[in-house]
Motif scaffolding. Structure first.
Motif, PDB file in Angstrom:
ATOM      1  N   ALA A 138       0.830  -1.211   0.000  1.00  0.00           N
ATOM      2  CA  ALA A 138       0.000   0.000   0.000  1.00  0.00           C
ATOM      3  C   ALA A 138       0.861   1.256   0.000  1.00  0.00           C
ATOM      4  O   ALA A 138       0.448   2.301  -0.525  1.00  0.00           O
ATOM      5  CB  ALA A 138      -0.935   0.003   1.206  1.00  0.00           C
ATOM      6  N   THR A 139       2.060   1.178   0.574  1.00  0.00           N
ATOM      7  CA  THR A 139       2.939   2.354   0.576  1.00  0.00           C
ATOM      8  C   THR A 139       3.359   2.726  -0.846  1.00  0.00           C
ATOM      9  O   THR A 139       3.550   3.909  -1.154  1.00  0.00           O
ATOM     10  CB  THR A 139       4.188   2.100   1.436  1.00  0.00           C
ATOM     11  N   ILE A 140       3.508   1.731  -1.711  1.00  0.00           N
ATOM     12  CA  ILE A 140       3.855   2.012  -3.111  1.00  0.00           C
ATOM     13  C   ILE A 140       2.726   2.766  -3.786  1.00  0.00           C
ATOM     14  O   ILE A 140       2.933   3.810  -4.420  1.00  0.00           O
ATOM     15  CB  ILE A 140       4.142   0.695  -3.861  1.00  0.00           C
ATOM     16  N   TRP A 141       1.515   2.254  -3.631  1.00  0.00           N
ATOM     17  CA  TRP A 141       0.362   2.874  -4.295  1.00  0.00           C
ATOM     18  C   TRP A 141       0.038   4.226  -3.659  1.00  0.00           C
ATOM     19  O   TRP A 141      -0.422   5.144  -4.346  1.00  0.00           O
ATOM     20  CB  TRP A 141      -0.826   1.928  -4.259  1.00  0.00           C
ATOM     21  N   SER A 142       0.293   4.363  -2.370  1.00  0.00           N
ATOM     22  CA  SER A 142       0.095   5.653  -1.710  1.00  0.00           C
ATOM     23  C   SER A 142       1.070   6.697  -2.257  1.00  0.00           C
ATOM     24  O   SER A 142       0.699   7.858  -2.475  1.00  0.00           O
ATOM     25  CB  SER A 142       0.282   5.500  -0.197  1.00  0.00           C
ATOM     26  N   ALA A 143       2.311   6.275  -2.491  1.00  0.00           N
ATOM     27  CA  ALA A 143       3.306   7.202  -3.042  1.00  0.00           C
ATOM     28  C   ALA A 143       2.887   7.672  -4.435  1.00  0.00           C
ATOM     29  O   ALA A 143       2.965   8.864  -4.763  1.00  0.00           O
ATOM     30  CB  ALA A 143       4.677   6.522  -3.096  1.00  0.00           C
ATOM     31  N   ILE A 144       2.431   6.735  -5.265  1.00  0.00           N
ATOM     32  CA  ILE A 144       1.997   7.101  -6.617  1.00  0.00           C
ATOM     33  C   ILE A 144       0.765   7.991  -6.551  1.00  0.00           C
ATOM     34  O   ILE A 144       0.667   9.000  -7.266  1.00  0.00           O
ATOM     35  CB  ILE A 144       1.721   5.835  -7.448  1.00  0.00           C
ATOM     36  N   PRO A 185      10.887   1.905  -9.284  1.00  0.00           N
ATOM     37  CA  PRO A 185      12.287   2.308  -9.039  1.00  0.00           C
ATOM     38  C   PRO A 185      12.503   3.808  -8.905  1.00  0.00           C
ATOM     39  O   PRO A 185      13.541   4.229  -8.381  1.00  0.00           O
ATOM     40  CB  PRO A 185      13.023   1.748 -10.267  1.00  0.00           C
ATOM     41  N   ALA A 186      11.538   4.616  -9.361  1.00  0.00           N
ATOM     42  CA  ALA A 186      11.699   6.073  -9.255  1.00  0.00           C
ATOM     43  C   ALA A 186      11.088   6.645  -7.981  1.00  0.00           C
ATOM     44  O   ALA A 186      11.162   7.856  -7.753  1.00  0.00           O
ATOM     45  CB  ALA A 186      11.064   6.749 -10.472  1.00  0.00           C
ATOM     46  N   LEU A 187      10.516   5.796  -7.140  1.00  0.00           N
ATOM     47  CA  LEU A 187       9.815   6.280  -5.943  1.00  0.00           C
ATOM     48  C   LEU A 187      10.784   6.349  -4.765  1.00  0.00           C
ATOM     49  O   LEU A 187      10.803   5.487  -3.887  1.00  0.00           O
ATOM     50  CB  LEU A 187       8.628   5.361  -5.621  1.00  0.00           C
ATOM     51  N   GLY A 188      11.585   7.399  -4.733  1.00  0.00           N
ATOM     52  CA  GLY A 188      12.586   7.541  -3.684  1.00  0.00           C
ATOM     53  C   GLY A 188      12.015   7.755  -2.305  1.00  0.00           C
ATOM     54  O   GLY A 188      12.732   7.639  -1.305  1.00  0.00           O
ATOM     55  N   ALA A 315      20.622   6.727   6.274  1.00  0.00           N
ATOM     56  CA  ALA A 315      21.271   6.320   5.035  1.00  0.00           C
ATOM     57  C   ALA A 315      20.251   6.239   3.897  1.00  0.00           C
ATOM     58  O   ALA A 315      20.562   6.566   2.748  1.00  0.00           O
ATOM     59  CB  ALA A 315      21.960   4.966   5.222  1.00  0.00           C
ATOM     60  N   CYS A 316      19.038   5.834   4.229  1.00  0.00           N
ATOM     61  CA  CYS A 316      17.987   5.782   3.216  1.00  0.00           C
ATOM     62  C   CYS A 316      17.588   7.180   2.762  1.00  0.00           C
ATOM     63  O   CYS A 316      17.263   7.401   1.594  1.00  0.00           O
ATOM     64  CB  CYS A 316      16.759   5.046   3.760  1.00  0.00           C
ATOM     65  N   ASP A 317      17.628   8.134   3.674  1.00  0.00           N
ATOM     66  CA  ASP A 317      17.306   9.523   3.317  1.00  0.00           C
ATOM     67  C   ASP A 317      18.301  10.086   2.315  1.00  0.00           C
ATOM     68  O   ASP A 317      17.991  11.039   1.594  1.00  0.00           O
ATOM     69  CB  ASP A 317      17.296  10.409   4.571  1.00  0.00           C
ATOM     70  N   ARG A 318      19.499   9.520   2.272  1.00  0.00           N
ATOM     71  CA  ARG A 318      20.540  10.051   1.405  1.00  0.00           C
ATOM     72  C   ARG A 318      20.529   9.404   0.019  1.00  0.00           C
ATOM     73  O   ARG A 318      21.421   9.651  -0.780  1.00  0.00           O
ATOM     74  CB  ARG A 318      21.916   9.850   2.062  1.00  0.00           C
ATOM     75  N   ASP A 319      19.548   8.550  -0.255  1.00  0.00           N
ATOM     76  CA  ASP A 319      19.489   7.863  -1.543  1.00  0.00           C
ATOM     77  C   ASP A 319      18.189   8.210  -2.248  1.00  0.00           C
ATOM     78  O   ASP A 319      17.147   8.326  -1.612  1.00  0.00           O
ATOM     79  CB  ASP A 319      19.583   6.345  -1.336  1.00  0.00           C
ATOM     80  N   GLU A 320      18.238   8.383  -3.547  1.00  0.00           N
ATOM     81  CA  GLU A 320      17.072   8.787  -4.324  1.00  0.00           C
ATOM     82  C   GLU A 320      16.251   7.595  -4.809  1.00  0.00           C
ATOM     83  O   GLU A 320      15.193   7.771  -5.397  1.00  0.00           O
ATOM     84  CB  GLU A 320      17.504   9.638  -5.524  1.00  0.00           C
ATOM     85  N   ARG A 321      16.731   6.384  -4.570  1.00  0.00           N
ATOM     86  CA  ARG A 321      15.978   5.197  -4.961  1.00  0.00           C
ATOM     87  C   ARG A 321      15.076   4.764  -3.811  1.00  0.00           C
ATOM     88  O   ARG A 321      15.267   5.179  -2.670  1.00  0.00           O
ATOM     89  CB  ARG A 321      16.946   4.064  -5.298  1.00  0.00           C
TER      90      ARG A 321
END
Length: 779
Positions: A138-144, A185-188, A315-321
């Protein structure tokens, strides 16, 4: 006090490790006690076990303490794994967001739900997660959905979309279907944290699969972080014999590691060195540790090291993926059931629970005590609550739906064709409403008649893409992708479709901006998508699902693509109105009604079952007189209407048809009438609404029983023949309306390839069979 500096992208941030540890202990105590009280203290008259998950909660406590009390921002949304619900409630209680009266009401009627629920829980919950795997995706679809909303309306972009999930959830196919969608893959903003405790419900997970799963995420374009060993173990690795210790722990099977957690000090000293290379160095290192240090060492996994977890989050905050953290943990850590292979649903005894309190700085005599007001822990809780406070959401009303879109339905047309034309008409008649519509399909947009809408509205994509066929005059559908489009195209995965619909359908409550999501798929695959679709509705999503084509009317395709049970599925789905109209005008009215129910408190989803079989629209005999037309519309929106009445007096028999079989029923009506048999013909647009009306008349449910009097008045009661291109039991309930005999016709076996007429005769939904069934019911 122990303070540790954690590096960030800018500078080191000091963390009070001891302070966070005290909060962590209290969260563990509260979460464990919430389950304990529900099972060991509260009386249960039925005697049925209440349940709860103390062990699964315990493995998540460190992760959630570090996340909520140190890292999380107000705009972030968190999906909490189902079995960690008590941890979420414990944190909400410490933050002043849960009334203490609910702490004793886990799994009680109108109390705390078994699993996090946006709709039913009394405290803040971002995602409902009772269905394993669905809450995480659901987090994926929420981001989109949030990106789409921000591209089209004034809505703030959300922060991180965070999923906390158990490692066993990675067995769910829904996870991997979602991960491979091209948009992901573009949902950083995505960050998943896997609670790698290596135990599922029945067993310890065999083999060492973490590396393989990590590679699968990396192959899907994710940034991966592994938090495996805590700081104490890493310090031991640096000593002589430490490399042997690392090799030993890395190489042992999950089952052996779990067995070591159950060993006392003497047994642990015997078992841990093993028999391989480096045994002597390892024996010497083990001999340097006292019993407490040895026990601490074998349990010192990174998923329980608050400082390491916080650094992993940063560390996750520092990555765009999109990022995933694999946090190694111990199921039931800190509890008496720690390491036991059957601890999933195990409960602490009363004595074990009482002994736990002092070790965690709590008192069993006052289990719900919060921190003293002037303590550093209370100050941290207050500061966290303020940091995570969200502004109230002002919900914007969706534009009203018109009565109709002005189309005159003539000639022969299928409901799927009428569906495709509807959107172009809607854009002209009600442009403000059409702007809120977003369609979604799993690679079947054109084959479900959305081509015209796609040409008109365009395809949404967060990154503009070149249409290399724009100058090709033989291309009927223009594949124009940019941030302004209003159609979302997904890969061939129906589970992803309904997940996307669920999150698009919650923007009105999350962000205050209503969207009107409509998803299309082939009707046979409604069954494949059923559980996540239903769960999305349970979680508060409001959308329209269109299954088309349907039934054996899709004759040449054969049994693999011919749906049978979906009419019954629609009737049985809570929070949703199921429709199966035969005529274009009825479909138009129903679609407008369904759109008017979306995007607001008390709203309702809809499911439409459509067909590619053309029907002569003149059979509808839609009245031109305004008053009569309004009555027809009311009937169509109520669930059905009397299309043809017996020529004289009460009928001897009544034909009731739904969907494409109305054409056969009309032929049968003509033949019966010509034979001098007084026959009524009733057209149903929604068996669902008629069934609700029956239940309402019986005093068993809410609904409008007046519909029954308009289409099945007692004075016209007669034996009934029902017919639909689906399983016959979907309409069998109609006999209960006036206690009349009933012959249900429909499809009760797998379909096969052939011509429509051949299949209709074979399955007995042709006009001849209808006439014969009616004759058999006559006295």
């Amino acid at each position: 006090m122990m303070q540790v500096s954690v590096p960030t992208s800018d500078a080191a941030v000091t963390i009070d490790d001891d302070l966070l540890g005290h909060v962590q202990d209290r969260v563990l105590w509260l979460a464990t006690s919430i389950v304990h009280h529900a099972n060991k203290v509260r009386e249960t008259p039925s005697g049925v076990k209440v349940g709860g998950h103390q062990a699964s909660s315990a493995s998540m406590v460190g992760i959630m303490t570090a996340l909520y009390f140190e890292h999380l921002a107000a705009a972030d949304r968190v999906s909490v794994k189902p079995h960690a619900a008590p941890v979420l409630h414990a944190i909400n209680y410490l933050l002043g967001r849960l009334d203490p009266a609910y702490l004793t009401e886990l799994r009680a009627f109108k109390g705390l739900q078994s699993y996090p629920s946006r709709i039913k829980d009394p405290d803040p919950v971002d995602f409902s997660t009772g269905s394993v795997g669905i809450g995480a995706t659901a987090t994926i679809w929420s981001a989109i959905a949030n990106r789409y909303l921000a591209d089209h309306f004034e809505a703030p972009r959300a922060g991180r979309e965070i999923a906390l999930l158990g490692d066993a959830e990675l067995d769910e196919g829904a996870i991997w279907e979602a991960l491979v969608d091209p948009m992901v893959p573009a949902l950083g903003e995505l960050m998943w944290v896997v609670d790698l405790n290596r135990q599922s419900l029945d067993r310890i997970v065999p083999d060492i699969a973490a590396g393989r799963i990590q590679s699968m995420f990396e192959a899907a374009g994710w940034h991966t972080v592994v938090v495996k060993y805590g700081r104490f173990l890493r310090e031991l690795f640096a000593r002589k014999g430490g490399e042997a210790l690392r090799r030993r722990i890395d190489g042992m099977p999950n089952e052996e590691y779990q067995r070591l957690l159950r060993a006392d000090a003497a047994e642990l000293r015997e078992r841990l060195p093993g028999s391989g290379r480096g045994r002597r160095d390892l024996e010497k290192l083990v001999g340097e540790l006292d019993d407490a240090e040895l026990a601490r060492a074998i349990r010192d996994l990174g998923g329980h090291d608050l400082v390491d977890l916080i650094e992993a989050f940063r560390a996750c905050d520092r990555d765009e993926r999109p990022s995933v953290i694999f946090a190694y943990t111990i199921k039931a850590r800190g509890l008496a059931t720690e390491g036991h292979p059957a601890n999933h649903s195990a409960l602490l005894s009363v004595e074990e629970w009482k002994e736990l309190g002092p070790r965690l700085g709590a008192d069993a005599a006052d289990p719900w005590a919060i921190f003293p007001q002037d303590s550093p822990e209370a100050a941290l809780c207050a500061a966290t609550a303020k940091r995570l406070e969200r502004p109230s959401v002002k919900i914007e009303e969706p534009p009203p739906a018109p009565v109709d879109v002005g189309r005159v339905h003539r000639g022969k047309a299928s409901t799927q064709q009428a569906f495709g034309r509807f959107f172009v008409d809607l854009g002209h008649k009600a442009p403000e409403l059409a702007e809120r519509v977003v369609t979604v399909s799993p690679d079947v947009g054109t084959s479900t008649n959305l081509g015209g809408w796609i040409n008109h509205a365009g395809i949404w994509n967060p990154h503009e893409r070149v249409d290399w066929f724009a100058d090709d005059t033989n291309t009927l559908v223009r594949w124009r992708e940019d941030k302004q489009g209003r159609h979302i195209e997904l890969g061939i995965a129906e589970v992803n479709l309904v997940g996307m619909l669920g999150e698009l359908g919650t923007t009105w409550s999350r962000d205050g901006q209503p969207l009107l999501p409509i998803g299309t798929l082939y009707d046979p695959f409604v069954s494949r998508a059923l559980e996540p679709w239903s769960f999305g509705i349970y979680a508060g999503g409001q959308s329209i699902l269109v299954g088309t084509p349907s039934g054996i009317s899709l004759a040449p395709e054969g049994g693999a693509h011919q749906s049978i049970s979906t009419p019954s599925i629609g009737i049985g789905q809570p929070g949703c109105v199921a429709w199966e109209p035969a005529f274009g005008q009825d479909l138009e009215w129903a679609l407008l009604d369904a759109l008017g129910r979306l995007g607001k408190p008390g709203g309702e989803s809809a499911y439409f079952r459509l067909s590619t079989r053309p029907i002569d629209q003149s059979l509808a005999a839609t009245p031109e007189d305004r008053q009569a037309r309004d009555l027809r519309r009311q009937g169509a929106l109520g669930g059905g209407y009397l299309l043809r009445a017996a020529a004289e007096g009460p009928p001897a028999v009544a034909l009731v048809a739904m969907g494409v079989t109305v054409a056969e029923a009309c032929v049968a009506h003509d033949e019966l009438t010509a034979a001098g048999i007084a026959t009524d013909l009733v057209v149903l647009t929604s068996a669902d609404l008629v069934f609700r009306a029956l239940r309402a008349r019986q005093g068993l449910a809410e609904g409008d029983p007046r519909l029954l009097e308009s289409i099945f008045p007692a004075e016209r009661a007669a034996p009934i023949v029902t017919v639909l291109d689906g399983h016959p039991h979907a309409l069998a309930f109609l006999s209960a309306i006036n206690d009349t005999p009933l012959a249900p016709l429909g499809v009760d076996d797998f379909g096969q390839s052939g011509d429509v007429d051949d299949l209709y005769r074979y399955f007995g939904i042709d006009s001849e069979t209808i006439v014969g069934a009616a004759a058999d019911l006559l006295p």
